[in-house]
Design an enzyme around this catalytic site. Structure first.
Site, short mmCIF file in Angstrom:
data_model
loop_
_atom_site.label_atom_id
_atom_site.label_comp_id
_atom_site.label_asym_id
_atom_site.label_seq_id
_atom_site.Cartn_x
_atom_site.Cartn_y
_atom_site.Cartn_z
N ASP A 181 0.83 -1.21 0.00
CA ASP A 181 0.00 0.00 0.00
C ASP A 181 0.87 1.26 0.00
O ASP A 181 2.07 1.21 0.30
CB ASP A 181 -0.91 -0.04 1.24
N ASP A 189 -10.92 1.77 -3.17
CA ASP A 189 -11.45 1.44 -1.85
C ASP A 189 -12.97 1.44 -1.85
O ASP A 189 -13.59 1.11 -0.84
CB ASP A 189 -10.96 2.46 -0.81
C1 GLA Z 1 -5.79 1.81 2.15
C2 GLA Z 1 -6.15 0.67 1.24
C3 GLA Z 1 -7.22 -0.19 1.89
C4 GLA Z 1 -6.69 -0.71 3.21
C5 GLA Z 1 -6.26 0.44 4.08
C6 GLA Z 1 -5.54 -0.04 5.32
O1 GLA Z 1 -6.86 2.68 2.29
O2 GLA Z 1 -6.58 1.14 -0.01
O3 GLA Z 1 -7.57 -1.26 1.03
O4 GLA Z 1 -5.64 -1.60 2.97
O5 GLA Z 1 -5.38 1.32 3.41
O6 GLA Z 1 -5.12 0.99 6.12
#
Ligand code: GLA
Length: 731
Positions: free
Chosen positions: A462, A527
């Protein structure tokens, strides 16, 4: 290979359907003659140069050049410069002219390397450039690679160098690009170019939600299926700039390349500097044609699978929206058990597993298991997951550090920052300076240790913030160096752990490009798991990337990102068209919901060989969209109704099928359905029942020209069909 320096040489490199023609004249600037449809015979172009045809206009410079391949500044080529260099504010005039060229052909490519140099004897600056244009025959993608060389003996400041400059013929007078933001990625926008051109700049330090590095140039009449299109994509995960500016010849010039922050790039004598490659692809089969070429190219030449080929994409369970940071072992065990029972194949443990991580305010940088949440480390959970027959994946965010972490307390100087200014946090985190060898080394050791100690086959990598204050200790901007250091770290980890797959995530789809894709295997598209939002997000991302690398998860209802709720069937139908997964607390599903989810997961497994290898097309209906993936003898089509119908009956959907098989009869079956028909009587139900039972026979002509008949459905409905040969005669 041929070497030449004869005057007025025309060089043509060919794809299957497109070609590029460049004019080379020793001592003159290199110029474009054509980029677009493949030309078989060039009688006129060979005999007449553009400049022989043009007349010297009033109010213009007393020099006349063709359409420049690398417009420079201050030399009378009155176009937006593709190169800006100077020596501490002096000697900013450049003129890079042709010196020599090489032409190289392989079984799959035709390429041309142009060697350019500044011919002045006055300037203190001495610059040379090498532009390599490679046409990939199979994919019709033209890749342009530019290298700039400081051949003088003073330090040069490089403010700009485009990766490539491509002529856009006047009839391609519209531009389409993507805008977006968190949870709303890849929203396509299209507008006329106008006489002042178009530009896009990204200074967010990653490919970004707002300005992904791509655009399409289109005829006003270009549709999804017909008309000319040029796709352009910069393989780069950092700052970039794109522009399309009218040229005095009447065409436009597309330029794309990295965007440099002030003072970011200096060339010491002898330095040779290569910028991110630009890839363009021309098609006369509409947006889908151009996208299919990009998909094909990514599959053949960008993605690097372990052992050379992609294995079937396993169904994921990602723990994020199920438990967030509340990692409780009994809950995770139960989650894994329920996941396995509904057909999940890979369990990905998201954020929250390392120490000091009850929320997003602390912990990043300390890459070892939280002894409170995992008293015996990660292995017991991994064992449990493996015993259930699933693979295990782990979330990491290596580029980041929370000020509240062991790492930052020990090494506050490892974060990018502007000395004397307040730290600019985002999501309470800072960005580590990966260019420091000790930082990359720390991250490599920590992640490599996890991968060596445990059977972890997948990393969700990430990157949850934009870069700001991206300065090193000397106050130099590090945006570009940061991207290269990231690529270096990823590559080092890939070499050390070749069987581990990596997902590129950046708050969803904030880092999706071919640069990072060389080191990764999947993008976390967004997300936002709301299936209605997902239709435009996935549809937009599919303009650039093949379906099998786009993570698409069945989320909870109501969706956490929007508060809207859709049926399980609808959420599944949308997630089917991607690399399918689930992002919900499956423990809470009642039996009926679990069995619906399980049935769609079964369908995905049955059809993923088509979904993930076939040719993807998309189109609009009056009430929504359709998506289609076809191989030689099998096709899957999803029809999504998003809004209220525009007419009492649904117009048939004309499918641009391209079957290699000469079978004339095709059986259409309804594989899955979400939502209800809008009908009073039995008639349409009979139709869907027939499609569901034995299927209905169509010919290709009927499907192409009369269209596939579908009933009007309520908003937030989907119909998924298969089309298969009934009497196949293919080899
Ligand atoms: C980001 C990612 C999510 C998740 C969060 C965790 O927002 O896109 O899918 O992994 O971080 O903190």
């Amino acid at each position: 290979m041929t070497q030449s320096s004869t005057p007025h040489t025309l060089m043509q490199i060919n794809g299957r359907h497109s070609c590029a023609i460049i004019q080379f004249q020793k001592g003159a600037i290199p110029t474009w003659r054509h980029y677009g449809a493949r030309i078989q015979h060039t009688a006129l172009v060979k005999k007449w140069s553009d400049t022989a045809i043009w007349r010297m206009p009033n109010s213009s410079m007393d020099r006349m050049d063709g359409i420049p391949l690398l417009p420079c500044f201050g030399n009378g080529v009155m176009h937006v410069p593709a190169l800006l260099a100077h020596q501490d504010g002096r000697d900013a005039v450049q003129e890079l002219v042709c010196q020599s060229y090489e032409q190289n052909n392989t079984d799959s490519t035709e390429s041309l390397v142009l060697h350019l140099a500044d011919n002045t004897s006055q300037s203190q600056i001495s610059l040379a450039a090498e532009i390599t244009l490679t046409m990939h025959r199979e994919t019709d993608v033209l890749s342009i690679q530019t290298r700039i060389i400081n051949s003088g003996n003073s330090v040069l400041q490089l403010d700009k160098i485009a990766s490539g400059v491509v002529p856009i013929a006047a009839h391609l007078s519209e531009v389409a690009s993507f805008h977006g933001l968190w949870a709303h990625e890849f929203q396509m926008q299209r507008s006329p170019l106008g006489r002042t051109g178009w530009q896009m700049q990204n200074r967010q330090g990653r490919s970004s939600h707002e300005h992904p590095p791509a655009c399409f140039l289109l005829e006003p009449t270009t549709s999804d299926h017909a008309g000319q299109a040029i796709a352009a994509h910069l393989a780069w995960s950092g700052n970039h700039q794109f522009s399309v500016d009218p040229h005095l010849s009447g065409c436009c010039l597309l330029q794309a390349g990295e965007w440099f922050a002030p003072g970011e790039v200096r060339l010491t004598p002898g330095d040779s500097f290569e910028v991110a490659p630009l890839h363009v692809s021309w098609s006369d089969k509409g947006l889908n044609g151009a996208s299919q070429q990009l998909h094909q190219h990514a599959r053949l030449l960008v993605l690097q699978w372990h052992n050379g080929s992609m294995s079937p994409r396993p169904v994921h369970l990602n723990t994020w929206e199920a438990v967030y940071w509340n990692h409780d072992l009994p809950v995770l065990y139960e989650l894994a058990e329920r996941a396995a029972s509904i057909g999940i194949e890979r369990f990905v443990l998201d954020d929250g597993w390392f120490p000091g991580r009850p929320n997003d305010r602390s912990g990043l940088g300390d890459w070892w298991p939280d002894p409170l949440k995992y008293p015996d480390g990660l292995q017991p959970l991994i064992d449990h997951v493996l015993k259930l027959g699933m693979g295990f994946g782990l979330w990491v965010e290596p580029e980041m550090v929370n000020p509240d972490s062991e790492l930052f307390r020990q090494h506050p100087d490892w974060a990018l920052q502007s000395s004397g200014r307040d730290l600019q946090t985002s999501r309470y985190q800072l960005v580590l300076n990966l260019s420091l060898p000790e930082v990359s080394n720390y991250l490599f050791c920590k992640i490599s240790h996890l991968l060596s100690q445990h059977p972890i086959s997948y990393l969700k990598w990430d990157m949850n913030r934009d870069l700001a204050q991206a300065q090193n200790a000397e106050g130099r901007m590090m945006y570009r160096a940061q991207v290269h250091a990231l690529y270096g770290l990823l590559s080092q980890l890939r070499q050390a752990h070749p069987n581990v797959e990596i997902e590129s995530c950046a708050s969803g789809g904030g880092r999706m490009d071919w640069g990072v894709l060389q080191y990764s295997h999947r993008f976390w598209t967004s997300d936002n798991n709301d299936a209605v939002s997902r239709v435009s997000i996935q549809g937009g991302a599919l303009r650039l990337f093949p379906l099998e690398i786009l993570g698409a998860h069945v989320g909870p209802a109501p969706a956490h990102s929007t508060g809207r709720a859709q049926s399980m069937d609808f959420r599944c139908a949308v997630a089917l068209f991607g690399h399918m997964g689930v992002e919900a607390d499956v423990r809470k599903l009642d039996d009926a919901q679990a069995s619906i989810l399980s049935r769609w997961i079964g369908l995905y497994k049955q059809w993923r060989h088509v979904l993930h290898h076939g040719r993807f097309s998309q189109g609009q209906t009056a009430n929504g969209v359709w998506w289609m993936v076809q191989t030689q003898d099998q096709t899957i089509v999803g029809v999504f109704t998003l809004d209220h119908p525009q007419s009492l009956h649904h117009a048939p959907i004309r499918l641009p099928l391209m079957f290699a098989s000469d079978s004339t009869q095709w059986c259409v079956r309804l594989l899955g359905r979400a939502g209800h028909e809008r009908a009073r009587g039995e008639a349409t139900t009979l139709w869907l029942d027939a499609l569901q039972a034995d299927g209905v026979i169509y010919t290709v002509d009927e499907l192409q020209h009369l269209g596939l008949n579908v009933p009007n459905m309520n908003p937030e409905s989907a119909l998924v069909f298969s089309i298969e040969a009934c009497n196949p005669t293919y080899p």
